[in-house]
Each structure stands twice: as C-alpha cells, then as structure tokens.
Design a protein around this motif. Structure first.
Motif, PDB file in Angstrom:
ATOM      1  N   TYR A  17     -44.735 -23.742 -18.139  1.00  0.00           N
ATOM      2  CA  TYR A  17     -43.598 -22.677 -17.963  1.00  0.00           C
ATOM      3  C   TYR A  17     -42.729 -22.866 -19.596  1.00  0.00           C
ATOM      4  O   TYR A  17     -42.953 -23.790 -20.285  1.00  0.00           O
ATOM      5  N   LEU A  18     -41.917 -21.905 -19.731  1.00  0.00           N
ATOM      6  CA  LEU A  18     -41.358 -21.566 -20.933  1.00  0.00           C
ATOM      7  C   LEU A  18     -40.174 -22.899 -21.329  1.00  0.00           C
ATOM      8  O   LEU A  18     -40.198 -23.351 -22.330  1.00  0.00           O
ATOM      9  N   ASP A  19     -39.949 -23.414 -20.219  1.00  0.00           N
ATOM     10  CA  ASP A  19     -38.864 -24.537 -20.515  1.00  0.00           C
ATOM     11  C   ASP A  19     -39.768 -26.066 -20.543  1.00  0.00           C
ATOM     12  O   ASP A  19     -38.950 -26.838 -20.749  1.00  0.00           O
ATOM     13  N   ALA A  20     -40.896 -25.668 -20.750  1.00  0.00           N
ATOM     14  CA  ALA A  20     -41.719 -27.164 -20.824  1.00  0.00           C
ATOM     15  C   ALA A  20     -41.320 -27.615 -22.402  1.00  0.00           C
ATOM     16  O   ALA A  20     -41.040 -26.638 -23.469  1.00  0.00           O
ATOM     17  N   THR A  21     -41.705 -28.810 -22.835  1.00  0.00           N
ATOM     18  CA  THR A  21     -41.481 -29.216 -24.177  1.00  0.00           C
ATOM     19  C   THR A  21     -43.040 -28.973 -24.840  1.00  0.00           C
ATOM     20  O   THR A  21     -44.013 -29.024 -24.293  1.00  0.00           O
ATOM     21  N   MET A  22     -42.860 -29.166 -26.294  1.00  0.00           N
ATOM     22  CA  MET A  22     -44.050 -29.087 -27.073  1.00  0.00           C
ATOM     23  C   MET A  22     -44.903 -30.318 -26.851  1.00  0.00           C
ATOM     24  O   MET A  22     -46.233 -30.233 -26.839  1.00  0.00           O
ATOM     25  N   ARG A  23     -44.511 -31.144 -26.556  1.00  0.00           N
ATOM     26  CA  ARG A  23     -45.082 -32.656 -26.192  1.00  0.00           C
ATOM     27  C   ARG A  23     -46.015 -32.634 -25.043  1.00  0.00           C
ATOM     28  O   ARG A  23     -47.258 -32.732 -24.873  1.00  0.00           O
ATOM     29  N   GLN A  24     -45.293 -31.889 -23.825  1.00  0.00           N
ATOM     30  CA  GLN A  24     -45.868 -31.778 -22.570  1.00  0.00           C
ATOM     31  C   GLN A  24     -47.240 -30.802 -22.950  1.00  0.00           C
ATOM     32  O   GLN A  24     -48.431 -31.082 -22.305  1.00  0.00           O
ATOM     33  N   VAL A  25     -46.843 -29.767 -23.511  1.00  0.00           N
ATOM     34  CA  VAL A  25     -48.144 -28.727 -23.966  1.00  0.00           C
ATOM     35  C   VAL A  25     -49.393 -29.445 -24.406  1.00  0.00           C
ATOM     36  O   VAL A  25     -50.365 -29.295 -24.112  1.00  0.00           O
ATOM     37  N   ILE A  26     -49.032 -30.159 -25.624  1.00  0.00           N
ATOM     38  CA  ILE A  26     -49.843 -30.775 -26.434  1.00  0.00           C
ATOM     39  C   ILE A  26     -50.626 -32.048 -25.544  1.00  0.00           C
ATOM     40  O   ILE A  26     -52.101 -31.693 -25.582  1.00  0.00           O
ATOM     41  N   GLU A  27     -50.009 -32.374 -24.716  1.00  0.00           N
ATOM     42  CA  GLU A  27     -50.796 -33.471 -23.883  1.00  0.00           C
ATOM     43  C   GLU A  27     -51.681 -32.867 -22.876  1.00  0.00           C
ATOM     44  O   GLU A  27     -52.690 -33.225 -22.450  1.00  0.00           O
ATOM     45  N   ARG A  28     -51.083 -31.655 -22.307  1.00  0.00           N
ATOM     46  CA  ARG A  28     -51.830 -30.829 -21.226  1.00  0.00           C
ATOM     47  C   ARG A  28     -53.109 -30.256 -21.940  1.00  0.00           C
ATOM     48  O   ARG A  28     -54.159 -30.443 -21.155  1.00  0.00           O
ATOM     49  N   MET A  29     -52.719 -29.677 -23.164  1.00  0.00           N
ATOM     50  CA  MET A  29     -53.937 -29.229 -23.646  1.00  0.00           C
ATOM     51  C   MET A  29     -55.073 -30.077 -24.010  1.00  0.00           C
ATOM     52  O   MET A  29     -56.479 -30.062 -23.830  1.00  0.00           O
ATOM     53  N   GLU A  30     -54.720 -31.220 -24.562  1.00  0.00           N
ATOM     54  CA  GLU A  30     -55.558 -32.309 -24.925  1.00  0.00           C
ATOM     55  C   GLU A  30     -56.410 -32.836 -23.810  1.00  0.00           C
ATOM     56  O   GLU A  30     -57.672 -32.999 -23.474  1.00  0.00           O
TER      57      GLU A  30
END
Length: 140
Positions: A17-30
């Motif tokens: 979601y757009l309101d997620a943080t950059m850190r959340q996305v990085i960790e999810r992608m990793e």
C-alpha cells in the motif's frame, strides 16, 4: 484466449500500500526475493510498481537517508522512474504480450481500476514454449 488464463490472483501476489514505509517494502522485497512489487491505494486501485532501482535512487538522492531511517519515508513519496502499465482483465493477449516484453509482470485491473492480480512474463513464456513443444510432437 482470455488473459485470465495467466492470472496470478491478488491473494497470491505480494503487493504494498502507498502508506507503507520504505523500510517495510525493502524488507518485504528481500524476504520474497523480488525486484519489484505492485502498489495499490486504500481503495485497492493499482497505482504503480516500485522497483529496487526506485529505492536505490531514493537513497542516493536523499541527503541523510540511510537504512536506519527508511522507516520515516512513505512509499507514496518515492519517485517511481518507470511507469509500469496495467491491463484490464478484458484485454486481448496481444496487449498483454506487448507490455510483458518490457515488464517482468503485468498488473491486471478490473473496469474500475481495482487491482486483481498479475500476469508474470515467465508464465507467458512457459506457455508459449509448451505450445511449441506440443506442435513439434504433432508434426513428427
């Protein structure tokens, strides 16, 4: 052929979601080993795709940003360098293939723009490969 044949439904797709943080996305992608993920808004509409490159450029171009404080950056504030297009579930296969040549996956939306899943380029290629193999067997 209907493109729904290739669809990986939303409940099997990693998105953010757009309101997620950059850190959340990085960790999810990793965690999932992905280099890009679809982004949706609170209404469930597809709004774009975020890539590793987008994250790296954000780190490079933001003074004082480091991994420790990426939790302060919202996904909606990260510049996406490429406009990954989606297709309607009612689109023809030609439209799908045209997009899949330049995208690892093609987001699929309904008539209201609601994200319903993705079609992976690898699934299209595997289907074509199997069709070629089958046609060769029929010829021999």
């Amino acid at each position: 052929m209907n493109i729904a044949f290739f669809l990986t439904p939303k409940n099997e797709v990693i998105y953010e979601y757009l309101d997620a943080t950059m850190r959340q996305v990085i960790e999810r992608m990793e965690h999932h080993g992905y280099t890009a993920i679809p982004l949706i808004d609170k209404e469930g509409k597809y709004v774009g795709t975020l890539t590793e490159g987008d994250l790296l450029w954000e780190l490079k171009n933001t003074p004082d940003l480091n991994f420790k404080n990426t939790g302060l950056v919202k996904v909606k504030d990260i510049t996406r360098r490429v406009n990954h297009k989606s297709v309607l579930i009612s689109a023809d296969v030609e439209s799908l293939i045209s997009l899949a040549t330049n995208q690892n996956f093609v987001p699929v939306v309904d008539d209201d723009g609601i994200f319903i899943g993705i079609i992976k380029r690898s699934d299209i290629i595997n289907y074509c490969y199997n069709q070629i193999k089958r046609n060769k067997k029929d010829i021999v």
